[in-house]
Design an enzyme around this catalytic site. Structure first.
Site, PDB file in Angstrom:
ATOM      1  N   SER A 290       0.844  -1.195   0.000  1.00 39.79           N
ATOM      2  CA  SER A 290       0.000   0.000   0.000  1.00 39.79           C
ATOM      3  C   SER A 290       0.874   1.239   0.000  1.00 39.79           C
ATOM      4  O   SER A 290       2.077   1.171   0.253  1.00 39.79           O
ATOM      5  CB  SER A 290      -0.934   0.011   1.222  1.00 39.79           C
ATOM      6  OG  SER A 290      -0.183   0.144   2.416  1.00 39.79           O
TER       7      SER A 290
ATOM      8  N   ASP B 134      12.295   2.790   2.874  1.00 36.08           N
ATOM      9  CA  ASP B 134      11.264   2.968   3.896  1.00 36.08           C
ATOM     10  C   ASP B 134      11.720   2.493   5.269  1.00 36.08           C
ATOM     11  O   ASP B 134      11.330   3.077   6.289  1.00 36.08           O
ATOM     12  CB  ASP B 134       9.942   2.312   3.490  1.00 36.08           C
ATOM     13  CG  ASP B 134      10.062   0.852   3.074  1.00 36.08           C
ATOM     14  OD1 ASP B 134      11.148   0.263   3.227  1.00 36.08           O
ATOM     15  OD2 ASP B 134       9.057   0.308   2.577  1.00 36.08           O
TER      16      ASP B 134
END
EC number: 2.7.1.5
Length: 496
Positions: free
Chosen positions: A15, A237
């Site tokens: 996502s 990330d």
């Protein structure tokens, strides 16, 4: 009162989201607002697993356009994503070839070939990066060993966040933390390893010299005509998640819990000893000259796939049902290659248990319990490995990311690891992305000041370890499973 508006584009393997942060500099009050959330799913096309980059770009722009329409003028935009995957461009900036996903099977067996030719020890000494079958090193080996006319068109190689930097600004940059995941960066020099590139046949001109987090990439022209600064954050990330983990001391380990579980410590020096190699520890780039000494764990990908395959919608009810079952009845090694991307995850788990003479989990709750117990035991193994590596025990585990919302797994981690667990914030990678931008703007003094600010703006939940009866036997069972030689012959490779 001075206000800073910061936009974080945080792309995960399942996502993505566009988030708006507002910092009141006088009070250090930081708020987050979700502008746009979207799914990121693999596309199977032309016999390969690929990313839908066009869809991701549309969703990024949807979020940015909404902020612009609100009349808000961001001080900066930053983008982070998963590591190892890349995009090839020609001289005109057009994509060349397919946007492969790291879960594509074209790299099956490639790592074994490369390590046989170059030697694991030599590669590890040069790069300090763990051996995972989908590292960029092996992706590019697969690419260059199947040459096509496309390769002659390639002028640039960009990691995923850098590709979207380019799409927003027209600037070609390569950010250091994501570049470090490729297994092609020199651990010592923090630039591209020319000998590894020569081995692959990858021209050096494809790759820009890495820039550090905080680098000014360029400007994005908003529909309103405003020119908005784009900043290279810690674009991996996990690197951003570590920035967003309010670690209380160097005796704390972090666990970024999501599709992947990344557990490690923050260190001023890398660990590339034979002991670190044996544990498959990685030394990825961090902010402010630090290294993320960590280990990749398959993570909640296993549960996500089971839920998808079995159409499970109520995750809370599943966790509650799993918690009611006996602990440690069936165990797997979550890092077994077969679980990277099998045709059926629940069947792969059942097959593993059957092959190792264990009860076969049949119900949804039994499958979930197997996953949770196995992950917690693997977390314990990594906590112990990290402690041995640094010659000092890990005294606290700080869980961040989406998985930190799973109170049952958090308590299970505390019980199994026998150390306190702190959970939160959930949006750690987004917050770390924002923190990099605030530091680049001078709105926050340094990393310590940013983490201190986080503890005053986002609640943390503490889990105290409880004694577990008959744990030693379960631990011995798991240790046996986690040894490579225990895998049944012919079953180690990824399921096709």
């Amino acid at each position: 009162m001075a206000v800073k508006n910061i936009v974080a584009v945080d792309l995960g393997a399942s996502s993505g989201r566009v988030m708006l942060a507002t910092l009141h500099t006088a009070t250090q009050h930081l708020t987050l607002k979700e502008i746009h959330r979207f799914s990121n799913t693999l596309v199977f096309q032309d016999n390969h697993h690929q990313w839908d980059l066009a869809a991701l770009e549309r969703d990024i722009l949807t979020g940015l356009h909404q902020i612009d329409a609100m009349g808000i003028v961001p001080d900066s935009i930053g983008i982070d994503s998963w590591g190892v995957d890349y995009v090839l461009l020609d001289q005109d900036g057009q994509r060349v070839g397919l946007p492969y996903s790291y879960r594509d099977h074209r790299t099956d067996g490639v790592m074994a070939t490369v390590t046989a030719e170059l030697g694991r020890e030599a590669i590890y000494q040069r790069t300090g990066i763990q051996f995972l079958p989908f590292n960029t090193l092996y992706q590019l080996k697969a690419l260059c060993d199947a040459p096509s006319d496309d390769l002659h068109q390639v002028a640039h190689l960009l990691m995923i966040p850098d590709y979207f930097h380019y799409r927003l600004t027209g600037s070609l940059v390569c950010e250091y933390t994501n570049a470090s995941t490729t297994q092609l960066l020199s651990l010592e020099k923090k630039t591209w390893d020319s000998e590894l590139l020569d081995y692959l046949g990858v021209p050096r001109r494809w790759l820009s010299d890495p820039v550090q987090p905080g680098h000014a990439v360029g400007k994005w022209a908003a529909p309103s005509g405003r020119q908005i600064s784009v900043t290279a954050v810690a674009t991996h990330d996990t690197a951003s998640a570590v920035v967003g983990a309010p670690l209380q001391s160097r005796d704390s380990a972090y666990l970024s819990s999501g599709t992947w579980s990344l557990m490690g410590i923050e260190s001023d020096t890398p660990f590339n000893s034979p002991q670190a190699l044996a544990a498959n520890i990685t030394n990825e780039g961090g902010v402010d000259g630090t290294y993320r000494v960590l280990k990749n764990i398959m993570g909640l990908w296993l549960l996500q796939r089971v839920c998808q395959e079995r159409d499970i919608k109520d995750l809370g009810a599943l966790i509650e049902a799993a918690a009611a079952l006996p602990a440690f009845a069936s165990l797997i090694n979550p890092n077994d290659d077969r679980f990277i991307n099998p045709p059926s995850m629940h069947q792969a788990i059942r097959d593993y248990c059957r092959e190792h003479g264990q009860p076969v989990p049949h119900s949804d709750a039994e499958l979930a319990r197997c996953i949770f117990d196995s992950l917690a035991l693997l977390y314990r193994q990594v906590v112990l490995e990290l402690g041995e590596l640094r010659h000092a025990p890990i005294r606290q585990l700080h869980i961040v990311g989406g998985g930190s919302q799973n109170a049952f797994l958090n308590q299970l981690c505390a019980d199994v690891c026998q150390i306190p667990v702190l959970a939160g914030p959930v949006e750690a990678s987004t917050l770390g992305n924002i923190g990099c931008q605030l530091m680049a703007l001078g709105a926050v003094a340094d990393l310590a000041a940013f983490r201190h600010m986080l503890t005053h703006n986002f609640p943390l939940h503490r889990y105290t370890p409880r004694a577990e009866s008959d744990f030693a036997g379960h631990w011995r069972r798991f240790q046996a499973l986690s040894q490579p030689e225990t895998a049944p012959k012919g079953k180690k490779e990824t399921t096709q």
